[in-house]
Design a protein around this motif. Structure first.
Motif, PDB file in Angstrom:
ATOM      1  N   GLN A 270       0.859  -1.169   0.000  1.00 40.50           N
ATOM      2  CA  GLN A 270       0.000   0.000   0.000  1.00 40.50           C
ATOM      3  C   GLN A 270       0.898   1.223   0.000  1.00 40.50           C
ATOM      4  O   GLN A 270       1.596   1.425   0.993  1.00 40.50           O
ATOM      5  CB  GLN A 270      -0.923  -0.006   1.217  1.00 40.50           C
ATOM      6  N   PRO A 271       0.973   1.997  -1.034  1.00 44.01           N
ATOM      7  CA  PRO A 271       0.190   1.947  -2.259  1.00 44.01           C
ATOM      8  C   PRO A 271       0.669   0.813  -3.170  1.00 44.01           C
ATOM      9  O   PRO A 271       1.753   0.262  -2.972  1.00 44.01           O
ATOM     10  CB  PRO A 271       0.462   3.312  -2.907  1.00 44.01           C
TER      11      PRO A 271
ATOM     12  N   ARG B 190      -0.131  -3.155  -8.824  1.00 44.06           N
ATOM     13  CA  ARG B 190      -0.403  -4.426  -8.158  1.00 44.06           C
ATOM     14  C   ARG B 190      -0.211  -4.278  -6.652  1.00 44.06           C
ATOM     15  O   ARG B 190       0.784  -3.729  -6.209  1.00 44.06           O
ATOM     16  CB  ARG B 190       0.566  -5.424  -8.762  1.00 44.06           C
ATOM     17  N   LYS B 191      -1.167  -4.833  -5.878  1.00 39.92           N
ATOM     18  CA  LYS B 191      -1.079  -4.776  -4.416  1.00 39.92           C
ATOM     19  C   LYS B 191      -0.509  -6.054  -3.813  1.00 39.92           C
ATOM     20  O   LYS B 191       0.186  -6.006  -2.806  1.00 39.92           O
ATOM     21  CB  LYS B 191      -2.470  -4.580  -3.802  1.00 39.92           C
ATOM     22  N   ASN B 192      -0.848  -7.208  -4.378  1.00 37.24           N
ATOM     23  CA  ASN B 192      -0.511  -8.501  -3.778  1.00 37.24           C
ATOM     24  C   ASN B 192       0.589  -9.219  -4.544  1.00 37.24           C
ATOM     25  O   ASN B 192       0.530  -9.330  -5.769  1.00 37.24           O
ATOM     26  CB  ASN B 192      -1.763  -9.383  -3.713  1.00 37.24           C
TER      27      ASN B 192
ATOM     28  N   GLU C 199       9.825 -13.413 -12.318  1.00 40.23           N
ATOM     29  CA  GLU C 199      10.108 -11.981 -12.355  1.00 40.23           C
ATOM     30  C   GLU C 199      10.428 -11.507 -10.942  1.00 40.23           C
ATOM     31  O   GLU C 199       9.771 -11.909  -9.990  1.00 40.23           O
ATOM     32  CB  GLU C 199       8.896 -11.221 -12.904  1.00 40.23           C
ATOM     33  N   HIS C 200      11.452 -10.648 -10.804  1.00 40.93           N
ATOM     34  CA  HIS C 200      11.851 -10.144  -9.496  1.00 40.93           C
ATOM     35  C   HIS C 200      11.213  -8.786  -9.215  1.00 40.93           C
ATOM     36  O   HIS C 200      11.202  -7.912 -10.084  1.00 40.93           O
ATOM     37  CB  HIS C 200      13.382 -10.022  -9.412  1.00 40.93           C
ATOM     38  N   PHE C 201      10.700  -8.631  -7.988  1.00 37.64           N
ATOM     39  CA  PHE C 201      10.102  -7.377  -7.550  1.00 37.64           C
ATOM     40  C   PHE C 201      10.808  -6.899  -6.295  1.00 37.64           C
ATOM     41  O   PHE C 201      10.993  -7.677  -5.354  1.00 37.64           O
ATOM     42  CB  PHE C 201       8.608  -7.561  -7.239  1.00 37.64           C
TER      43      PHE C 201
END
Length: 163
Positions: free
Chosen positions: A105-106, A111-113, A133-135
């Motif tokens: 959040q935000p 994407r949130k989840n 994919e890396h976040f």
């Protein structure tokens, strides 16, 4: 001190640690008229009902003296469960290689989840691999993070491996 999550953690952690346990998380839930203060603890050998009762007595006395929350509330002390919350960088480091769920959040990139394998932890973010994919997920943008329990059947119906 008027009961923010960080303030409550700072107040309660020494009492939990003094009894030989780790304070995993603190959460305020319920309505303003009937709030519940949930305290999640862990220990090297896990947690049992007697451990929760000891910590509850210790924290009740402390909360009565310090009075950080207005009015009446319910105190619950429990183990973090298999889907334990991940709060501190140390929590995340302990579970590198495991699957976690993070709610941002935000939102990040719309994407949130995020649910994926925890790859790395730095001072200000974690790296989660989701579908190859890396976040990079910043700690200050996390609303909630939890470990995803891993169940493996061992050939006998109903048996599980909770490692």
């Amino acid at each position: 001190m008027r009961g923010t999550r960080a303030d409550l953690r700072k107040l309660l952690e020494p009492g939990v640690v003094a009894l030989g346990f780790e304070l995993v998380d603190v959460e305020l839930a319920g309505s303003h008229h009937s709030p519940t203060l949930r305290v999640y603890i862990d220990g090297p050998a896990g947690i049992n009902v007697d451990d929760c009762a000891r910590v509850s007595r210790q924290l009740s006395a402390l909360l009565d003296v310090e009075d950080p929350l207005p009015g009446q509330y319910t105190l619950e002390v429990s183990s973090p469960g298999l889907d334990r919350p991940l709060v501190t960088p140390e929590d995340f480091r302990r579970f590198i290689g495991e699957t976690i769920k993070v709610k941002m959040q935000p939102p990040l990139q719309g994407r949130k989840n995020f649910s994926g394998r925890l790859v790395d932890v730095t001072a200000d973010h974690v790296v989660v691999e989701v579908d190859k994919e890396h976040f990079d997920l910043a700690f200050d943008g996390m609303e909630r993070a939890r470990l995803v329990p891993r169940f493996r059947t061992s050939g006998v119906t109903g048996e599980r491996d909770d490692r």
